[in-house]
Design a protein around this motif. Structure first.
Motif, PDB file in Angstrom:
ATOM      1  N   HIS A   1      59.102  73.671  16.187  1.00  0.00           N
ATOM      2  CA  HIS A   1      57.972  73.208  15.378  1.00  0.00           C
ATOM      3  C   HIS A   1      58.316  72.046  14.451  1.00  0.00           C
ATOM      4  CE1 HIS A   1      55.364  76.433  16.658  1.00  0.00           C
ATOM      5  NE2 HIS A   1      56.386  77.248  16.538  1.00  0.00           N
ATOM      6  N   TYR A   2      59.554  71.624  14.428  1.00  0.00           N
ATOM      7  CA  TYR A   2      59.914  70.646  13.397  1.00  0.00           C
ATOM      8  C   TYR A   2      61.008  69.669  13.815  1.00  0.00           C
ATOM      9  CZ  TYR A   2      64.090  73.397  12.770  1.00  0.00           C
ATOM     10  OH  TYR A   2      65.276  74.038  12.987  1.00  0.00           O
ATOM     11  N   THR A   3      61.225  69.450  15.089  1.00  0.00           N
ATOM     12  CA  THR A   3      62.358  68.655  15.528  1.00  0.00           C
ATOM     13  C   THR A   3      62.251  67.230  14.996  1.00  0.00           C
ATOM     14  OG1 THR A   3      62.467  69.968  17.522  1.00  0.00           O
ATOM     15  CG2 THR A   3      63.714  67.943  17.527  1.00  0.00           C
ATOM     16  N   GLN A   4      63.081  66.912  14.014  1.00  0.00           N
ATOM     17  CA  GLN A   4      63.111  65.572  13.426  1.00  0.00           C
ATOM     18  C   GLN A   4      64.289  64.761  13.945  1.00  0.00           C
ATOM     19  OE1 GLN A   4      60.672  64.439  11.420  1.00  0.00           O
ATOM     20  NE2 GLN A   4      59.648  66.384  11.753  1.00  0.00           N
ATOM     21  N   ALA A   5      65.217  65.402  14.617  1.00  0.00           N
ATOM     22  CA  ALA A   5      66.418  64.719  15.098  1.00  0.00           C
ATOM     23  C   ALA A   5      66.802  65.295  16.456  1.00  0.00           C
ATOM     24  CB  ALA A   5      67.554  64.917  14.104  1.00  0.00           C
ATOM     25  N   LYS A   6      67.600  64.547  17.191  1.00  0.00           N
ATOM     26  CA  LYS A   6      68.083  65.063  18.465  1.00  0.00           C
ATOM     27  C   LYS A   6      69.119  66.156  18.204  1.00  0.00           C
ATOM     28  CE  LYS A   6      71.535  61.495  19.086  1.00  0.00           C
ATOM     29  NZ  LYS A   6      72.076  60.490  19.991  1.00  0.00           N
ATOM     30  N   GLY A   7      69.372  66.969  19.209  1.00  0.00           N
ATOM     31  CA  GLY A   7      70.318  68.062  19.021  1.00  0.00           C
ATOM     32  C   GLY A   7      70.714  68.694  20.341  1.00  0.00           C
ATOM     33  N   GLU A   8      71.407  69.819  20.233  1.00  0.00           N
ATOM     34  CA  GLU A   8      71.900  70.539  21.401  1.00  0.00           C
ATOM     35  C   GLU A   8      71.636  72.031  21.240  1.00  0.00           C
ATOM     36  OE1 GLU A   8      75.704  68.082  22.929  1.00  0.00           O
ATOM     37  OE2 GLU A   8      75.996  69.165  21.043  1.00  0.00           O
ATOM     38  N   ILE A   9      71.541  72.711  22.385  1.00  0.00           N
ATOM     39  CA  ILE A   9      71.333  74.162  22.397  1.00  0.00           C
ATOM     40  C   ILE A   9      72.416  74.786  23.258  1.00  0.00           C
ATOM     41  CG2 ILE A   9      69.761  76.040  22.986  1.00  0.00           C
ATOM     42  CD1 ILE A   9      67.461  74.077  22.582  1.00  0.00           C
ATOM     43  N   PHE A  10      73.045  75.844  22.717  1.00  0.00           N
ATOM     44  CA  PHE A  10      74.106  76.563  23.402  1.00  0.00           C
ATOM     45  C   PHE A  10      73.776  78.047  23.436  1.00  0.00           C
ATOM     46  CE2 PHE A  10      76.077  72.822  21.609  1.00  0.00           C
ATOM     47  CZ  PHE A  10      76.912  72.377  22.606  1.00  0.00           C
ATOM     48  N   ILE A  11      74.374  78.762  24.390  1.00  0.00           N
ATOM     49  CA  ILE A  11      74.300  80.218  24.427  1.00  0.00           C
ATOM     50  C   ILE A  11      75.726  80.749  24.522  1.00  0.00           C
ATOM     51  CG2 ILE A  11      73.990  80.324  26.939  1.00  0.00           C
ATOM     52  CD1 ILE A  11      72.071  82.732  26.416  1.00  0.00           C
ATOM     53  N   THR A  12      76.022  81.773  23.725  1.00  0.00           N
ATOM     54  CA  THR A  12      77.372  82.335  23.658  1.00  0.00           C
ATOM     55  C   THR A  12      77.296  83.837  23.886  1.00  0.00           C
ATOM     56  OG1 THR A  12      77.958  80.648  22.026  1.00  0.00           O
ATOM     57  CG2 THR A  12      79.440  82.529  22.208  1.00  0.00           C
ATOM     58  N   ASN A  13      78.188  84.357  24.737  1.00  0.00           N
ATOM     59  CA  ASN A  13      78.210  85.807  24.947  1.00  0.00           C
ATOM     60  C   ASN A  13      79.088  86.474  23.889  1.00  0.00           C
ATOM     61  OD1 ASN A  13      80.925  85.639  25.818  1.00  0.00           O
ATOM     62  ND2 ASN A  13      80.374  85.696  27.978  1.00  0.00           N
ATOM     63  N   ILE A  14      79.160  87.790  23.925  1.00  0.00           N
ATOM     64  CA  ILE A  14      79.897  88.520  22.885  1.00  0.00           C
ATOM     65  C   ILE A  14      81.399  88.335  22.981  1.00  0.00           C
ATOM     66  CG2 ILE A  14      78.086  90.228  22.528  1.00  0.00           C
ATOM     67  CD1 ILE A  14      79.781  92.171  24.218  1.00  0.00           C
ATOM     68  N   TYR A  15      81.860  87.745  24.082  1.00  0.00           N
ATOM     69  CA  TYR A  15      83.290  87.490  24.249  1.00  0.00           C
ATOM     70  C   TYR A  15      83.674  86.068  23.846  1.00  0.00           C
ATOM     71  CZ  TYR A  15      82.766  91.756  26.877  1.00  0.00           C
ATOM     72  OH  TYR A  15      82.447  93.040  27.249  1.00  0.00           O
ATOM     73  N   GLY A  16      82.688  85.276  23.441  1.00  0.00           N
ATOM     74  CA  GLY A  16      82.957  83.923  22.981  1.00  0.00           C
ATOM     75  C   GLY A  16      82.789  82.837  24.024  1.00  0.00           C
ATOM     76  N   SER A  17      82.440  83.191  25.262  1.00  0.00           N
ATOM     77  CA  SER A  17      82.193  82.168  26.285  1.00  0.00           C
ATOM     78  C   SER A  17      80.898  81.444  25.946  1.00  0.00           C
ATOM     79  CB  SER A  17      82.081  82.796  27.668  1.00  0.00           C
ATOM     80  OG  SER A  17      83.301  83.391  28.040  1.00  0.00           O
ATOM     81  N   ARG A  18      80.970  80.120  25.900  1.00  0.00           N
ATOM     82  CA  ARG A  18      79.845  79.306  25.441  1.00  0.00           C
ATOM     83  C   ARG A  18      79.363  78.391  26.560  1.00  0.00           C
ATOM     84  NH1 ARG A  18      80.330  75.487  20.119  1.00  0.00           N
ATOM     85  NH2 ARG A  18      78.182  74.766  20.122  1.00  0.00           N
ATOM     86  N   TYR A  19      78.038  78.309  26.711  1.00  0.00           N
ATOM     87  CA  TYR A  19      77.425  77.481  27.740  1.00  0.00           C
ATOM     88  C   TYR A  19      76.397  76.562  27.087  1.00  0.00           C
ATOM     89  CZ  TYR A  19      79.156  81.416  30.461  1.00  0.00           C
ATOM     90  OH  TYR A  19      79.948  82.401  30.996  1.00  0.00           O
ATOM     91  N   LYS A  20      76.416  75.309  27.457  1.00  0.00           N
ATOM     92  CA  LYS A  20      75.415  74.371  26.938  1.00  0.00           C
ATOM     93  C   LYS A  20      74.141  74.527  27.755  1.00  0.00           C
ATOM     94  CE  LYS A  20      74.653  69.538  25.787  1.00  0.00           C
ATOM     95  NZ  LYS A  20      75.274  68.208  25.733  1.00  0.00           N
ATOM     96  N   LEU A  21      73.028  74.809  27.067  1.00  0.00           N
ATOM     97  CA  LEU A  21      71.752  74.957  27.745  1.00  0.00           C
ATOM     98  C   LEU A  21      71.054  73.609  27.912  1.00  0.00           C
ATOM     99  CD1 LEU A  21      70.308  78.194  26.120  1.00  0.00           C
ATOM    100  CD2 LEU A  21      71.534  77.951  28.280  1.00  0.00           C
ATOM    101  N   GLY A  22      71.299  72.683  26.995  1.00  0.00           N
ATOM    102  CA  GLY A  22      70.652  71.383  27.107  1.00  0.00           C
ATOM    103  C   GLY A  22      70.611  70.648  25.794  1.00  0.00           C
ATOM    104  N   GLU A  23      69.886  69.535  25.818  1.00  0.00           N
ATOM    105  CA  GLU A  23      69.750  68.675  24.647  1.00  0.00           C
ATOM    106  C   GLU A  23      68.294  68.588  24.228  1.00  0.00           C
ATOM    107  OE1 GLU A  23      71.635  64.914  25.353  1.00  0.00           O
ATOM    108  OE2 GLU A  23      73.582  65.857  25.691  1.00  0.00           O
ATOM    109  N   ILE A  24      68.106  68.392  22.928  1.00  0.00           N
ATOM    110  CA  ILE A  24      66.775  68.220  22.350  1.00  0.00           C
ATOM    111  C   ILE A  24      66.643  66.759  21.959  1.00  0.00           C
ATOM    112  CG2 ILE A  24      65.225  68.909  20.495  1.00  0.00           C
ATOM    113  CD1 ILE A  24      67.016  71.395  20.134  1.00  0.00           C
ATOM    114  N   LYS A  25      65.500  66.177  22.266  1.00  0.00           N
ATOM    115  CA  LYS A  25      65.216  64.810  21.839  1.00  0.00           C
ATOM    116  C   LYS A  25      64.345  64.852  20.588  1.00  0.00           C
ATOM    117  CE  LYS A  25      65.116  63.343  26.599  1.00  0.00           C
ATOM    118  NZ  LYS A  25      64.324  64.134  27.493  1.00  0.00           N
ATOM    119  N   ARG A  26      64.461  63.843  19.777  1.00  0.00           N
ATOM    120  CA  ARG A  26      63.634  63.768  18.573  1.00  0.00           C
ATOM    121  C   ARG A  26      62.160  63.866  18.976  1.00  0.00           C
ATOM    122  NH1 ARG A  26      63.828  59.544  13.607  1.00  0.00           N
ATOM    123  NH2 ARG A  26      61.988  60.396  12.612  1.00  0.00           N
TER     124      ARG A  26
END
Length: 105
Positions: free
Chosen positions: A43-68
């Motif tokens: 509802h408020y994206t003023q800047a670009k960014g990134e989204i990640f998902i992490t499991n309980i063991y610490g493995s991290r996956y990039k889901l994608g990027e957000i554009k302004r």
């Protein structure tokens, strides 16, 4: 039973997402199917960014990027082949970080 701590300074709603400083991100569905699509309503994206998902063991996956100016982000979870369980979705925009938990079934 596993308890995932709430990020400091945030109040979490297990169904709709996280609210912090009056700015809201909604995530749905929660729980989400392993082969499903995860949607974030921004509802408020003023800047670009990134989204990640992490499991309980610490493995991290990039889901994608957000554009302004993006108002919604969708990600097909099928290619990630996530195991059922608890995950943390992390959103980084404009130097800020928000995190909330989801369940993959």
């Amino acid at each position: 039973s596993i308890t995932i701590p709430e990020p400091e300074g945030a109040s979490c709603d297990p169904v709709t997402g996280i609210e912090s400083s009056g700015k809201t991100i909604l995530i749905y569905p929660n729980p989400v199917e392993r082969q499903g699509t995860l949607t974030l309503s921004l509802h408020y994206t003023q800047a670009k960014g990134e989204i990640f998902i992490t499991n309980i063991y610490g493995s991290r996956y990039k889901l994608g990027e957000i554009k302004r100016g993006d108002k919604q982000f969708q990600c097909d979870l099928s290619p990630l082949q996530l195991a059922a369980g608890y995950y943390i979705v992390q959103v980084y925009t404009g130097g800020k970080h928000q995190a909330f938990s989801i369940i993959v079934k």
